[in-house]
Design a protein around this motif. Sequence first.
Motif, PDB file in Angstrom:
ATOM      1  N   ARG A  11       0.821  -1.128   0.018  1.00 21.88           N
ATOM      2  CA  ARG A  11      -0.104  -0.042   0.043  1.00 21.88           C
ATOM      3  C   ARG A  11       1.092   1.476   0.104  1.00 21.88           C
ATOM      4  O   ARG A  11       2.032   1.408   0.773  1.00 21.88           O
ATOM      5  CB  ARG A  11      -1.034   0.029   1.170  1.00 21.88           C
ATOM      6  N   THR A  12       0.545   2.432  -0.547  1.00 24.26           N
ATOM      7  CA  THR A  12       1.208   3.334  -0.736  1.00 24.26           C
ATOM      8  C   THR A  12       0.372   4.574  -0.901  1.00 24.26           C
ATOM      9  O   THR A  12      -0.634   4.664  -1.248  1.00 24.26           O
ATOM     10  CB  THR A  12       2.213   3.598  -2.061  1.00 24.26           C
ATOM     11  N   LEU A  13       0.984   5.578   0.097  1.00 25.83           N
ATOM     12  CA  LEU A  13       0.187   6.992  -0.051  1.00 25.83           C
ATOM     13  C   LEU A  13       1.173   8.048   0.000  1.00 25.83           C
ATOM     14  O   LEU A  13       2.089   8.179   0.950  1.00 25.83           O
ATOM     15  CB  LEU A  13      -0.436   7.002   1.270  1.00 25.83           C
ATOM     16  N   ASP A  14       0.980   8.901  -0.982  1.00 23.34           N
ATOM     17  CA  ASP A  14       1.971  10.194  -1.034  1.00 23.34           C
ATOM     18  C   ASP A  14       1.083  11.324  -1.036  1.00 23.34           C
ATOM     19  O   ASP A  14       0.200  11.547  -1.778  1.00 23.34           O
ATOM     20  CB  ASP A  14       2.733  10.093  -2.581  1.00 23.34           C
ATOM     21  N   LEU A  15       1.568  12.091  -0.116  1.00 23.59           N
ATOM     22  CA  LEU A  15       1.034  13.419   0.257  1.00 23.59           C
ATOM     23  C   LEU A  15       1.891  14.457   0.282  1.00 23.59           C
ATOM     24  O   LEU A  15       2.606  14.981   1.262  1.00 23.59           O
ATOM     25  CB  LEU A  15       0.360  13.463   1.694  1.00 23.59           C
ATOM     26  N   PRO A  16       2.158  15.211  -0.935  1.00 21.06           N
ATOM     27  CA  PRO A  16       3.386  16.114  -1.019  1.00 21.06           C
ATOM     28  C   PRO A  16       3.212  17.331  -0.187  1.00 21.06           C
ATOM     29  O   PRO A  16       4.310  17.824   0.514  1.00 21.06           O
ATOM     30  CB  PRO A  16       3.159  16.459  -2.632  1.00 21.06           C
ATOM     31  N   SER A  17       2.038  17.837   0.017  1.00 22.05           N
ATOM     32  CA  SER A  17       1.912  18.916   0.988  1.00 22.05           C
ATOM     33  C   SER A  17       2.484  18.941   2.515  1.00 22.05           C
ATOM     34  O   SER A  17       2.829  19.672   3.083  1.00 22.05           O
ATOM     35  CB  SER A  17       0.453  19.302   0.995  1.00 22.05           C
TER      36      SER A  17
ATOM     37  N   SER B 291       4.872  16.157   3.039  1.00 17.78           N
ATOM     38  CA  SER B 291       6.171  15.502   2.810  1.00 17.78           C
ATOM     39  C   SER B 291       5.899  14.170   3.537  1.00 17.78           C
ATOM     40  O   SER B 291       6.777  13.639   4.220  1.00 17.78           O
ATOM     41  CB  SER B 291       7.163  16.317   3.574  1.00 17.78           C
ATOM     42  N   VAL B 292       4.753  13.507   3.173  1.00 16.21           N
ATOM     43  CA  VAL B 292       4.512  12.080   3.728  1.00 16.21           C
ATOM     44  C   VAL B 292       4.562  11.276   2.346  1.00 16.21           C
ATOM     45  O   VAL B 292       4.107  11.415   1.346  1.00 16.21           O
ATOM     46  CB  VAL B 292       3.192  12.193   4.046  1.00 16.21           C
TER      47      VAL B 292
END
Length: 293
Positions: A220-226, A228-229
Motif C-alpha cells: 500500500r502506498t500513500l503520497d501526500l506532497p503537502s 512531505s509524507v
Amino acid sequence: MKPHNDLEQIAGTPGTVAAEPDEELFDTLDSETGQPTGIATRLLCHTHGIWHSAVYCLVFNEQGLLLIQQRADCKKVCPGCWDLSVAEHLSAGETFHQAVVRGLSEELGIILDATVINGMRKASPAAAHSTGQAVTWGTPADATGKAAPSPEAAVIAVTAEATLGVVEAVIAGTAEAIVGMVEAVIGGTTGVARGGATPAARGRASMAVLHGPLTSTHKRTLDLPSLSVKDYEWVQTWRLDRWTGPILYSEKEVQAVEWVSVEDVGRRMAATPELFTPWFKDEFLLIQLGLSS
C-alpha cells in the motif's frame, strides 16, 4: 464535516499534532521482497518513503455488521474521514498478529483474553501466513506472506491454565468474572475476546473469533506532497467476528464509530468516496467478496 476532494485535501493541515509519536521505531523492509533491512523511526520512514509494515482489522458483530470509525479532525492524515475498524503500524520487532491484538486494545478497547490465549494450541508459522486461510493466534513467518499453506489451525484447549483461571475467578468472588471465565473455557471458539479497557468495563466474555490473514501480505502506498509524507507499507488484513462487547475509543484519535452493513459501506463509498480513507477504499475493493461470505 467538509468533503475532501483529493489527496491534498485529505492531508489535513501542516503542523497538525499527530496522535502517533514520530520517534516510534519501525522495522524497515525491502521494497521488492518485504524482508527486514533494519530499523528506523516513523518520521524517517514517512518522510523518505522507507517501506515498513501495517495491519488492518475488520470488526463484525453478531449481526454481521462492520464497525467503521471516523478519524478525529486533529489527525495529520485524512482528518474526519471514515476508516477501517483498526489500522495499525507494526512497531519494531512486532508480528502482524501482535499488532492486531495491540491495535484492537488501543483503538477500540477490545481486550483479547490472555488466559484463553495461554490455553490454546497455536498455529504453525506457515499456517498463520498462508493466503486465504483463517488462522488465529499464529505468528507470521516473514513479511512477504509467501509461506506454504498448512492444514493446522488454532483451537481451544481446556488446559490447566484455563482451569486455573476459573479457580482464580471463584476466589475473587465476582459473579461477572466467574461467568466470563466459564464461558471462556466451554465456548469452543478459536479465539475469545473480552470487551472494555478495564475489568469493570469488560463484563461477560464475548465469544469473538479472530481470523487472519485474510489476504497475502501486499503493498500500500500513500503520497501526500503537502505534508512531505510518503507512507509505503507491506500490509495484512485480519477479521474479528461476533463481537458483542463495548467499544471504548480515544476521542483524541476517533470522533465517532458506526455499525454498518458491508453493502451499505459499498454504497456510501460509491456515492461519497472523498469521505473515506484511500487505504479503506483500496482494501475494501480487494476483499469485499470475502466480507459477504
